[in-house]
Design an enzyme around this catalytic site. Structure first.
Site, short mmCIF file in Angstrom:
data_model
loop_
_atom_site.label_atom_id
_atom_site.label_comp_id
_atom_site.label_asym_id
_atom_site.label_seq_id
_atom_site.Cartn_x
_atom_site.Cartn_y
_atom_site.Cartn_z
N ARG A 44 0.85 -1.19 0.00
CA ARG A 44 0.00 0.00 0.00
C ARG A 44 0.88 1.24 0.00
O ARG A 44 1.97 1.24 0.54
CB ARG A 44 -0.92 0.01 1.22
CG ARG A 44 -1.90 -1.16 1.28
CD ARG A 44 -2.87 -0.99 2.43
NE ARG A 44 -3.77 -2.13 2.56
CZ ARG A 44 -4.88 -2.30 1.86
NH1 ARG A 44 -5.24 -1.39 0.96
NH2 ARG A 44 -5.64 -3.36 2.04
N ILE A 101 -12.02 -6.56 -3.44
CA ILE A 101 -12.83 -7.69 -3.00
C ILE A 101 -14.17 -7.20 -2.46
O ILE A 101 -15.16 -7.94 -2.45
CB ILE A 101 -12.06 -8.50 -1.93
CG1 ILE A 101 -12.61 -9.93 -1.84
CG2 ILE A 101 -12.08 -7.79 -0.59
CD1 ILE A 101 -11.74 -10.85 -1.03
N ASP A 102 -14.24 -5.91 -2.06
CA ASP A 102 -15.47 -5.35 -1.50
C ASP A 102 -16.50 -5.00 -2.58
O ASP A 102 -17.63 -4.66 -2.25
CB ASP A 102 -15.17 -4.09 -0.69
CG ASP A 102 -14.38 -4.38 0.57
OD1 ASP A 102 -14.30 -5.56 0.95
OD2 ASP A 102 -13.85 -3.43 1.17
N ARG A 119 -15.35 -2.59 4.05
CA ARG A 119 -14.91 -1.40 4.78
C ARG A 119 -15.94 -0.28 4.67
O ARG A 119 -16.33 0.35 5.66
CB ARG A 119 -13.56 -0.94 4.22
CG ARG A 119 -12.95 0.25 4.94
CD ARG A 119 -11.61 0.57 4.33
NE ARG A 119 -10.64 -0.48 4.59
CZ ARG A 119 -9.88 -0.56 5.67
NH1 ARG A 119 -9.99 0.37 6.61
NH2 ARG A 119 -9.03 -1.53 5.83
N TYR A 127 -8.88 -12.95 6.23
CA TYR A 127 -7.63 -13.20 5.51
C TYR A 127 -7.63 -14.56 4.82
O TYR A 127 -6.90 -14.77 3.83
CB TYR A 127 -6.44 -13.05 6.45
CG TYR A 127 -6.26 -11.61 6.90
CD1 TYR A 127 -5.73 -10.66 6.04
CD2 TYR A 127 -6.69 -11.20 8.16
CE1 TYR A 127 -5.60 -9.34 6.42
CE2 TYR A 127 -6.56 -9.88 8.56
CZ TYR A 127 -6.02 -8.94 7.69
OH TYR A 127 -5.91 -7.64 8.07
N ILE A 165 -10.24 -15.67 3.21
CA ILE A 165 -10.96 -15.42 1.97
C ILE A 165 -10.09 -14.67 0.97
O ILE A 165 -10.06 -14.99 -0.22
CB ILE A 165 -12.25 -14.62 2.26
CG1 ILE A 165 -13.23 -15.46 3.08
CG2 ILE A 165 -12.91 -14.15 0.97
CD1 ILE A 165 -14.47 -14.72 3.53
N ARG A 166 -9.35 -13.67 1.44
CA ARG A 166 -8.50 -12.87 0.54
C ARG A 166 -7.42 -13.69 -0.14
O ARG A 166 -6.99 -13.38 -1.25
CB ARG A 166 -7.83 -11.74 1.33
CG ARG A 166 -8.73 -10.61 1.71
CD ARG A 166 -8.12 -9.69 2.75
NE ARG A 166 -6.68 -9.68 2.83
CZ ARG A 166 -5.92 -8.57 2.72
NH1 ARG A 166 -6.50 -7.42 2.48
NH2 ARG A 166 -4.63 -8.64 2.86
#
Length: 545
Positions: free
Chosen positions: A226, A281-282, A327, A438, A440-441
């Site tokens: 990031r 993913i969101d 989020r 985590y 799932i990610r």
């Protein structure tokens, strides 16, 4: 010979023709509208290209004056609006074009139509009324008859940024295989470690052989990070390495960074195509139908919900609490709940809820336990942040990507439920908390997402080879399109709690909405306001009184 009576419709059409103003299907004049953002100038398609100019034959191009943005508008008859993407010829004159090598590709020998027409566009909205203007469109993705790069001259690079998501390796693989198998490109670099990898890390040469089976693995072979975005350093590195195609995979923050890279490349007048592949993913990226990895996340979330349900129904007054990603947007929680049918309550960031008092969450839990003897609660990670009163200061902190650091609503909610029943001594509960975030990610993408990743990657490759730049590729109404960066970064896609899908969830779980009439009114206002950009408002004026 008798003269024919004058037809007022003919007179109106003649008047419109004289004034060069098209008419809408209802007879109303189409008003010129200004472009929100634009390139400094637009050049017509090169005469050497076999493709006709983009957009309908009757369309005209309207340009604005803001040098810091990239949106182009093409307008046509009956309220038609094309929000076009930039092209290399917008700032580089007389670029040569070459025949598309796909025409000689044996794999495409059975295809009736090799290439996408320049006039092909995809509407943003498919549900309209009979007198509605044609509305906003985006350019359809796909191979063009002429390309702006010779295969041997292409030096491409791929970078992944932000958090992990199922399907990252599939997108990487299909970009490389698409460039190699469709366009005979053999120079593709992988930038390791996200944006900062352009100037702080090594690169790796990528070939179809080296990425042959990476789609079976989770994560990203290029590693990610990031932050680390330094536009000048990144573009310096692109220029020094002779890179002329940049493929950037990431969420809305990453796409904003890609837009900044494109702007700097355009300012330097470099022949470099910048293409974005949206990843979150969101599923909170605007305009597009969905982002890759979302289907996999919903499917994998079922495992956690099933486990919570088994735990809850196996004991007296069992409660299973599952925290899922989300989020700012609760799409994963909503769709996982609808798919499961074992969930009794779903909490998402878009829908406020309260705990204490009549009609509150605690009262509903107590009622549900008395009726069924167990219950399952799914909560998105961004839900209820305003209720964690003592820790509100933590909401001001951000990570390197600019995202708010959220408190663990799952742990907080679980503890609150335990405290409620302990203090009242009404019943003994058995609560199990599951956080599969985590897990799932990190899994590989499922079959549906693998297909979707392939289409996204190949569409991005086709666009870059055709000279388009400064765009994000995405699915709009089931069709692959090229979307300007500005459109996918201007707002987040969120669950509309006044929409039918949320109503379906409420009818499935039988949970209360937790909303007052004031909350519903505010939700309606929020939903109406962001829908209309300045370009869309002007477009709607064409077909409304």
């Amino acid at each position: 010979m008798q003269s024919e009576a004058a037809d007022p419709r003919i007179d109106a059409a003649a008047a419109a023709a004289e004034s060069h103003e098209p008419q809408s299907p209802t007879g109303r004049q189409i008003i010129d509208f200004e472009l929100r953002n634009s390139l400094p100038r637009v050049r017509a398609t090169s005469p050497s290209s076999a493709d006709p100019p983009p957009g309908p034959a009757a369309a005209s191009l309207v340009m604005g004056t803001d040098p810091g943005s990239t949106l182009k508008i093409v307008k046509g008859e009956f309220g038609y609006v094309l929000e076009d993407v930039p092209h290399l010829t917008d700032y580089l004159a007389d670029l040569p074009t070459y025949p598309n090598p796909i025409k000689e590709n044996p794999a495409y020998s059975v295809v009736k139509q090799f290439f996408v027409s320049q006039d092909d566009t995809v509407p943003k909205k498919v549900v309209v009324q009979k007198d509605s203007p044609r509305g906003i469109h985006f350019r359809r993705a796909g191979p063009r008859q002429r390309v702006y790069f010779e295969s041997d001259d292409v030096n491409a690079c791929i970078v992944t940024c932000g958090g992990l998501c199922p399907g990252l390796n599939t997108v990487i693989r299909e970009i490389i295989c698409g460039l190699s198998y469709m366009y005979d490109v053999n120079k593709v670099l992988g930038i390791e470690g996200g944006y900062r990898g352009f100037y702080a890390r090594n690169t790796v040469q990528l070939t179809p052989k080296s990425v042959n089976d990476i789609h079976k693995r989770g994560g990203t072979i290029l590693s990610t990070s990031r932050g680390g975005h330094d536009t000048l350093k990144i573009v310096d590195n692109i220029q020094d390495r002779g890179i002329n195609q940049v493929y950037i995979i990431g969420g809305d923050g990453t796409q904003k960074g890609a837009a900044a890279i494109f702007e700097e490349i355009r300012r330097r007048r470099l022949k470099v195509a910048v293409a974005g592949i949206p990843k979150t993913i969101d599923n909170d990226i605007a305009v597009i139908d969905k982002s890759f990895g979302f289907d996999t996340a919903v499917e994998e979330a079922q495992r956690a919900i099933n486990a919570a349900h088994v735990e809850a129904e196996s004991v007296e007054n069992g409660i299973g609490v599952v925290k899922l990603m989300g989020r700012y947007s609760g799409f994963i929680a909503m769709y996982a709940t609808l798919a499961s049918r074992d969930v009794d309550c779903c909490l998402i960031p878009e829908s406020r809820f309260y705990l204490e008092g009549k009609g509150g969450l605690y009262e509903y839990i107590e009622k549900r336990l008395k009726e069924n003897g167990h219950m399952v609660i799914v909560v998105a990670e961004g839900a209820g942040q305003d209720l964690i009163a003592e820790s509100m200061k933590s909401m001001d902190h951000e990570d390197a990507s600019g995202n708010k650091l959220l408190l663990d609503v799952g742990l907080w909610l679980s503890q609150g439920i335990k405290n409620y029943f302990t203090s009242r001594q009404k019943m003994t509960i058995n609560l199990k908390y599951i956080d599969p975030t985590y897990m799932i990610r990190a899994i590989p993408s499922n079959a549906s997402d693998n297909v979707y990743c392939t289409l996204l990657a190949q569409s991005a490759v086709h666009g870059a080879m055709a000279g388009y730049t400064g765009f994000t590729v995405g699915l709009v109404n089931g069709r692959q399109t090229y979307i300007p960066f500005d459109r996918v970064t201007e707002k987040r896609n969120k669950v509309v709690i006044t929409d039918r899908m949320w109503a379906r969830l409420l009818s499935s779980t039988n949970q209360p909405s937790f909303l007052s009439s004031k909350d519903v009114e505010e939700a309606n206002i929020r939903e109406e306001q962001p829908k209309q950009t300045s370009g869309e408002v002007k477009c709607l004026e064409n077909g409304s009184t």
